[in-house]
Design a protein around this motif. Structure first.
Motif, mmCIF file in Angstrom:
data_model
loop_
_atom_site.group_PDB
_atom_site.id
_atom_site.type_symbol
_atom_site.label_atom_id
_atom_site.label_comp_id
_atom_site.label_asym_id
_atom_site.label_seq_id
_atom_site.Cartn_x
_atom_site.Cartn_y
_atom_site.Cartn_z
ATOM 1 N N ASP A 199 5.064 -0.294 -3.349
ATOM 2 C CA ASP A 199 4.578 -0.646 -4.687
ATOM 3 C C ASP A 199 3.076 -0.400 -4.802
ATOM 4 O O ASP A 199 2.597 0.135 -5.800
ATOM 5 N N GLY A 200 2.348 -0.778 -3.769
ATOM 6 C CA GLY A 200 0.912 -0.533 -3.769
ATOM 7 C C GLY A 200 0.596 0.946 -3.872
ATOM 8 O O GLY A 200 -0.298 1.355 -4.609
ATOM 9 N N LEU A 201 1.352 1.773 -3.145
ATOM 10 C CA LEU A 201 1.117 3.218 -3.180
ATOM 11 C C LEU A 201 1.481 3.813 -4.534
ATOM 12 O O LEU A 201 0.796 4.716 -5.026
ATOM 13 N N ALA A 202 2.548 3.306 -5.162
ATOM 14 C CA ALA A 202 2.917 3.789 -6.495
ATOM 15 C C ALA A 202 1.824 3.441 -7.509
ATOM 16 O O ALA A 202 1.502 4.249 -8.385
ATOM 17 N N ILE A 203 1.236 2.268 -7.376
ATOM 18 C CA ILE A 203 0.148 1.862 -8.268
ATOM 19 C C ILE A 203 -1.105 2.681 -7.972
ATOM 20 O O ILE A 203 -1.770 3.173 -8.887
ATOM 21 N N ALA A 204 -1.408 2.866 -6.690
ATOM 22 C CA ALA A 204 -2.583 3.659 -6.312
ATOM 23 C C ALA A 204 -2.464 5.092 -6.826
ATOM 24 O O ALA A 204 -3.444 5.672 -7.292
ATOM 25 N N ALA A 205 -1.260 5.653 -6.754
ATOM 26 C CA ALA A 205 -1.057 7.028 -7.233
ATOM 27 C C ALA A 205 -1.324 7.116 -8.729
ATOM 28 O O ALA A 205 -1.884 8.104 -9.211
ATOM 29 N N ARG A 206 -0.938 6.095 -9.484
ATOM 30 C CA ARG A 206 -1.151 6.095 -10.931
ATOM 31 C C ARG A 206 -2.615 5.851 -11.284
ATOM 32 O O ARG A 206 -3.165 6.471 -12.176
ATOM 33 N N GLU A 207 -3.225 4.903 -10.598
ATOM 34 C CA GLU A 207 -4.587 4.487 -10.921
ATOM 35 C C GLU A 207 -5.658 5.331 -10.226
ATOM 36 O O GLU A 207 -6.840 5.157 -10.494
ATOM 37 N N LYS A 208 -5.231 6.210 -9.327
ATOM 38 C CA LYS A 208 -6.170 7.034 -8.555
ATOM 39 C C LYS A 208 -7.198 6.168 -7.833
ATOM 40 O O LYS A 208 -8.374 6.493 -7.735
ATOM 41 N N CYS A 209 -6.740 5.013 -7.340
ATOM 42 C CA CYS A 209 -7.627 4.132 -6.600
ATOM 43 C C CYS A 209 -7.422 4.345 -5.099
ATOM 44 O O CYS A 209 -6.383 4.843 -4.678
ATOM 45 N N PRO A 210 -8.408 3.981 -4.303
ATOM 46 C CA PRO A 210 -8.321 4.258 -2.873
ATOM 47 C C PRO A 210 -7.276 3.412 -2.152
ATOM 48 O O PRO A 210 -6.963 2.292 -2.552
ATOM 49 N N VAL A 211 -6.764 3.998 -1.064
ATOM 50 C CA VAL A 211 -5.820 3.330 -0.170
ATOM 51 C C VAL A 211 -6.536 3.179 1.162
ATOM 52 O O VAL A 211 -7.088 4.153 1.690
ATOM 53 N N TYR A 212 -6.541 1.972 1.705
ATOM 54 C CA TYR A 212 -7.170 1.721 2.988
ATOM 55 C C TYR A 212 -6.113 1.305 4.006
ATOM 56 O O TYR A 212 -5.179 0.575 3.676
ATOM 57 N N LEU A 213 -6.295 1.789 5.236
ATOM 58 C CA LEU A 213 -5.429 1.419 6.358
ATOM 59 C C LEU A 213 -6.266 0.675 7.398
ATOM 60 O O LEU A 213 -7.383 1.089 7.706
ATOM 61 N N ALA A 214 -5.687 -0.380 7.956
ATOM 62 C CA ALA A 214 -6.356 -1.087 9.042
ATOM 63 C C ALA A 214 -6.407 -0.177 10.267
ATOM 64 O O ALA A 214 -5.435 0.530 10.567
ATOM 65 N N SER A 215 -7.514 -0.191 10.970
ATOM 66 C CA SER A 215 -7.682 0.636 12.166
ATOM 67 C C SER A 215 -6.579 0.378 13.177
ATOM 68 O O SER A 215 -6.071 1.312 13.807
ATOM 69 N N LYS A 216 -6.204 -0.868 13.329
ATOM 70 C CA LYS A 216 -5.167 -1.225 14.300
ATOM 71 C C LYS A 216 -3.832 -0.562 13.948
ATOM 72 O O LYS A 216 -3.095 -0.128 14.827
ATOM 73 N N ILE A 217 -3.514 -0.461 12.665
ATOM 74 C CA ILE A 217 -2.272 0.195 12.229
ATOM 75 C C ILE A 217 -2.311 1.673 12.590
ATOM 76 O O ILE A 217 -1.323 2.235 13.061
ATOM 77 N N ILE A 218 -3.455 2.304 12.380
ATOM 78 C CA ILE A 218 -3.592 3.727 12.718
ATOM 79 C C ILE A 218 -3.401 3.913 14.220
ATOM 80 O O ILE A 218 -2.688 4.819 14.657
ATOM 81 N N GLU A 219 -4.003 3.040 15.007
ATOM 82 C CA GLU A 219 -3.872 3.126 16.466
ATOM 83 C C GLU A 219 -2.418 2.951 16.898
ATOM 84 O O GLU A 219 -1.941 3.658 17.782
ATOM 85 N N GLU A 220 -1.710 1.999 16.287
ATOM 86 C CA GLU A 220 -0.350 1.667 16.711
ATOM 87 C C GLU A 220 0.706 2.631 16.179
ATOM 88 O O GLU A 220 1.703 2.885 16.842
ATOM 89 N N THR A 221 0.516 3.165 14.980
ATOM 90 C CA THR A 221 1.590 3.942 14.347
ATOM 91 C C THR A 221 1.206 5.376 13.990
ATOM 92 O O THR A 221 2.059 6.141 13.549
ATOM 93 N N GLY A 222 -0.057 5.725 14.190
ATOM 94 C CA GLY A 222 -0.514 7.070 13.837
ATOM 95 C C GLY A 222 0.157 8.139 14.681
ATOM 96 O O GLY A 222 0.370 7.972 15.878
#
Length: 184
Positions: free
Chosen positions: A108-131
């Motif tokens: 839902d957040g990504l669908a809203i971000a796509a419409r509003e052209k607002c930034p999406v932030y990822l926690a560094s720990k998530i990138i480390e664990e799932t990137g």
């Protein structure tokens, strides 16, 4: 938190995945979502206007009506293999220093971000664990366009068979976009 972009959307053997690419990092974070959520993100990403508002459009319209706006989306936690996101909203009594923070499903957040052209932030720990390295998805990206097109054609046929003509028209519009675009 690292600013990221909706890099691509893939249909994989495990389901639909939004690939989020952190800025200046050659990794992507796959977030698996449902088909309807995928369609909503594609609609937002392509800037399509629909005859009737979808849920994400309604939410944004309601916020705008009370002079609030989504400033960013944060995917901040991975708990029991489930991503957790939040919307950061400002306006009125909610300032940059003291925003309204709403829990959200990442899709839902990504669908809203796509419409509003607002930034999406990822926690560094998530990138480390799932990137996953970008190169891992290159062959999937080449196949994805064909698979996505086939899947949407099947959904179109089903919508027509069930006489869901408004949904069929939206799927048709997505198919037209895919027919002229190489990247989702």
């Amino acid at each position: 938190m690292i600013i990221s972009e909706i890099w691509s959307i893939l249909k994989t053997s495990h389901g639909n995945a939004v690939l989020l690419k952190p800025k200046d990092i050659e990794k992507v974070v796959p977030v698996f979502i449902g088909t309807l959520e995928m369609q909503s993100i594609l609609i937002g990403k392509e800037g399509m206007s629909l005859s009737r508002p979808h849920t994400h459009d309604l939410f944004i319209n309601m916020l705008n009506h009370v002079n609030l706006s989504v400033k960013k989306i944060e995917i901040h936690e991975l708990k029991d293999d489930v991503f957790h996101a939040r919307l950061i909203i400002t306006g009125g009594e909610y300032t940059k220093e003291n925003p309204l923070v709403l829990d959200s499903r990442p899709s839902d957040g990504l669908a809203i971000a796509a419409r509003e052209k607002c930034p999406v932030y990822l926690a560094s720990k998530i990138i480390e664990e799932t990137g996953v390295p970008v190169s891992f998805f290159m062959s999937d990206l080449e196949e994805s366009s064909d698979n996505q097109y086939r899947s949407l054609k099947e959904q179109l046929e089903q919508a027509i068979a069930e006489e869901e003509y408004e949904q069929a028209a939206e799927i048709r519009d997505l198919l037209n976009l895919l027919g002229t675009t190489t990247e989702l």
